[in-house]
Design a protein around this motif. Sequence first.
Motif, short mmCIF file in Angstrom:
data_model
loop_
_atom_site.label_atom_id
_atom_site.label_comp_id
_atom_site.label_asym_id
_atom_site.label_seq_id
_atom_site.Cartn_x
_atom_site.Cartn_y
_atom_site.Cartn_z
N THR A 267 -39.18 -23.79 -7.28
CA THR A 267 -40.39 -23.08 -7.69
C THR A 267 -39.98 -21.75 -8.32
O THR A 267 -38.89 -21.23 -8.08
N HIS A 268 -40.90 -21.21 -9.11
CA HIS A 268 -40.65 -19.92 -9.75
C HIS A 268 -41.98 -19.21 -9.92
O HIS A 268 -42.84 -19.66 -10.67
N ARG A 269 -42.16 -18.12 -9.19
CA ARG A 269 -43.38 -17.31 -9.27
C ARG A 269 -44.64 -18.17 -9.17
O ARG A 269 -45.51 -18.14 -10.02
N ASN A 270 -44.72 -18.94 -8.12
CA ASN A 270 -45.88 -19.78 -7.85
C ASN A 270 -46.08 -20.89 -8.88
O ASN A 270 -47.19 -21.41 -9.03
N THR A 271 -45.03 -21.26 -9.59
CA THR A 271 -45.10 -22.39 -10.50
C THR A 271 -43.93 -23.32 -10.22
O THR A 271 -42.99 -22.98 -9.50
N ILE A 272 -43.98 -24.53 -10.83
CA ILE A 272 -42.96 -25.55 -10.62
C ILE A 272 -42.25 -25.81 -11.95
O ILE A 272 -42.87 -26.31 -12.89
N PRO A 273 -40.97 -25.45 -12.06
CA PRO A 273 -40.23 -25.77 -13.28
C PRO A 273 -40.11 -27.28 -13.47
O PRO A 273 -39.84 -28.02 -12.50
N VAL A 274 -40.31 -27.75 -14.70
CA VAL A 274 -40.25 -29.19 -14.99
C VAL A 274 -39.44 -29.43 -16.25
O VAL A 274 -39.22 -28.52 -17.05
N THR A 275 -39.02 -30.68 -16.43
CA THR A 275 -38.39 -31.11 -17.68
C THR A 275 -39.48 -31.27 -18.74
O THR A 275 -40.41 -32.05 -18.54
N PRO A 276 -39.42 -30.55 -19.86
CA PRO A 276 -40.53 -30.56 -20.82
C PRO A 276 -40.88 -31.94 -21.35
O PRO A 276 -42.05 -32.22 -21.62
N SER A 277 -39.90 -32.84 -21.51
CA SER A 277 -40.16 -34.14 -22.12
C SER A 277 -40.84 -35.13 -21.19
O SER A 277 -41.48 -36.08 -21.64
N THR A 278 -40.75 -34.89 -19.87
CA THR A 278 -41.32 -35.83 -18.90
C THR A 278 -42.25 -35.17 -17.90
O THR A 278 -43.02 -35.86 -17.22
N LEU A 279 -42.18 -33.85 -17.75
CA LEU A 279 -42.91 -33.09 -16.74
C LEU A 279 -42.44 -33.39 -15.32
O LEU A 279 -43.15 -33.09 -14.35
N GLU A 280 -41.25 -33.95 -15.16
CA GLU A 280 -40.71 -34.24 -13.84
C GLU A 280 -40.10 -32.98 -13.25
O GLU A 280 -39.42 -32.21 -13.94
N SER A 281 -40.34 -32.78 -11.96
CA SER A 281 -39.81 -31.62 -11.26
C SER A 281 -38.36 -31.87 -10.87
O SER A 281 -37.75 -32.87 -11.26
N SER A 282 -37.79 -30.97 -10.08
CA SER A 282 -36.41 -31.14 -9.62
C SER A 282 -36.27 -32.27 -8.61
O SER A 282 -35.16 -32.70 -8.31
N VAL A 283 -37.41 -32.77 -8.09
CA VAL A 283 -37.38 -33.92 -7.19
C VAL A 283 -37.80 -35.16 -7.98
O VAL A 283 -38.93 -35.21 -8.49
N PRO A 284 -36.94 -36.15 -8.13
CA PRO A 284 -37.28 -37.34 -8.90
C PRO A 284 -38.56 -38.01 -8.39
O PRO A 284 -38.75 -38.17 -7.18
N GLY A 285 -39.44 -38.34 -9.32
CA GLY A 285 -40.69 -39.01 -8.94
C GLY A 285 -41.86 -38.09 -8.70
O GLY A 285 -42.99 -38.55 -8.55
N ILE A 286 -41.60 -36.78 -8.65
CA ILE A 286 -42.68 -35.80 -8.49
C ILE A 286 -42.81 -35.02 -9.80
O ILE A 286 -41.83 -34.42 -10.28
N PHE A 287 -43.99 -35.05 -10.39
CA PHE A 287 -44.26 -34.44 -11.67
C PHE A 287 -45.26 -33.30 -11.50
O PHE A 287 -46.03 -33.28 -10.53
N ALA A 288 -45.26 -32.35 -12.41
CA ALA A 288 -46.22 -31.24 -12.36
C ALA A 288 -46.77 -31.02 -13.75
O ALA A 288 -46.03 -31.04 -14.73
N ILE A 289 -48.10 -30.81 -13.83
CA ILE A 289 -48.76 -30.59 -15.11
C ILE A 289 -49.79 -29.48 -14.96
O ILE A 289 -50.18 -29.11 -13.86
#
Length: 337
Positions: A267-289
């Motif tokens: 997490t970063h300042r109350n947000t979740i960093p994601v991969t821009p092309s898939t929106l997947e978080s650092s945990v595989p299978g969990i996405f954030a939008i």
Amino acid sequence: MTETPTQTDVAIIGAGPTALFAAFECGMLKLGSVLIDALEEAGGQCTALYPEKPIYDIPAHPAITGGDLIAGLEAQIAPFNVPRLLGQRVVSLAGRRGAFTLTTDRGNTIQARAVIIAAGAGAFGPNRPPLENLDAYENSGCVQYFVRNRAAFAGKKIVIAGGGDSALDWALSLAEIAGHVYLLHRRERFRGAPETLSRIEALAVAGKIEKVVPYQLHGLRGDNGQLAGVDVATLDGQVRTLEADTLLPFFGLSTDLGPIATWGFDTHRNTIPVTPSTLESSVPGIFAIGDVATYPGKLKLILQGFAEGAMAAHAIHPIVHPDTALHFEYSTSKGVP
């Protein structure tokens, strides 16, 4: 409380506009989904904060209220019969890509192949002014933090406190129907677009809005929670009483990711960093939008959240259907499954 776990392809945490459109995109790809939200009704901030406030940057809608936007999104996902678990928070999430288990504070269990977090800024609530007996005036409706029904303020004497967009926008809107509008700010200058500030000045000259600057809230006057006046004070202690029956303090929101921040991803300042092309978080299978997701170049706009919902749904398809190739089709030729 459910006796057996809810089985679904995608658990969507949140039920705001971005979450609703993600449910639509999942449906278009024949992915089942369920919406889970701490609020008692779908719509997120559009429903809770500004159902009657116009939004100007939704494609094909020169202006649309938050309430009408949510109604349209609800109609769009109606063919997919998406279940909702509202009025409850997800308190735990465990498992791995393809097999997650979520539990809520009402004892419901959801088993999902993938998770989309569309929780906006997390749980939110207004920043309340430190005034004596504030609870009584809140309970009576004389102090409100959100305008849910603009018509209810017709003929009222209203004190609007704050110097940002919400205070200015509602001052402009309510000046058309209110008996009197005081616009209170602790500084001479307000924070708003030049056009907005020009309109405020014009209404002040016309006597539709009375600017009360530089003052800040000092106290509330009335009996049994019925507001009769609002005391305001300058920084050097000069007190003035404004005759009013409604106070609308717009001092922003306090937000908190809550249990989400303990689920093991970055997490970063109350947000979740994601991969821009898939929106997947650092945990595989969990996405954030939506607003909760962050990446380089991110814009916190509803329309960008809509695109992220589509991208996440496409990234989830191979998790749910690993042996089925996804052949992308335009909705004009595909229709609604």
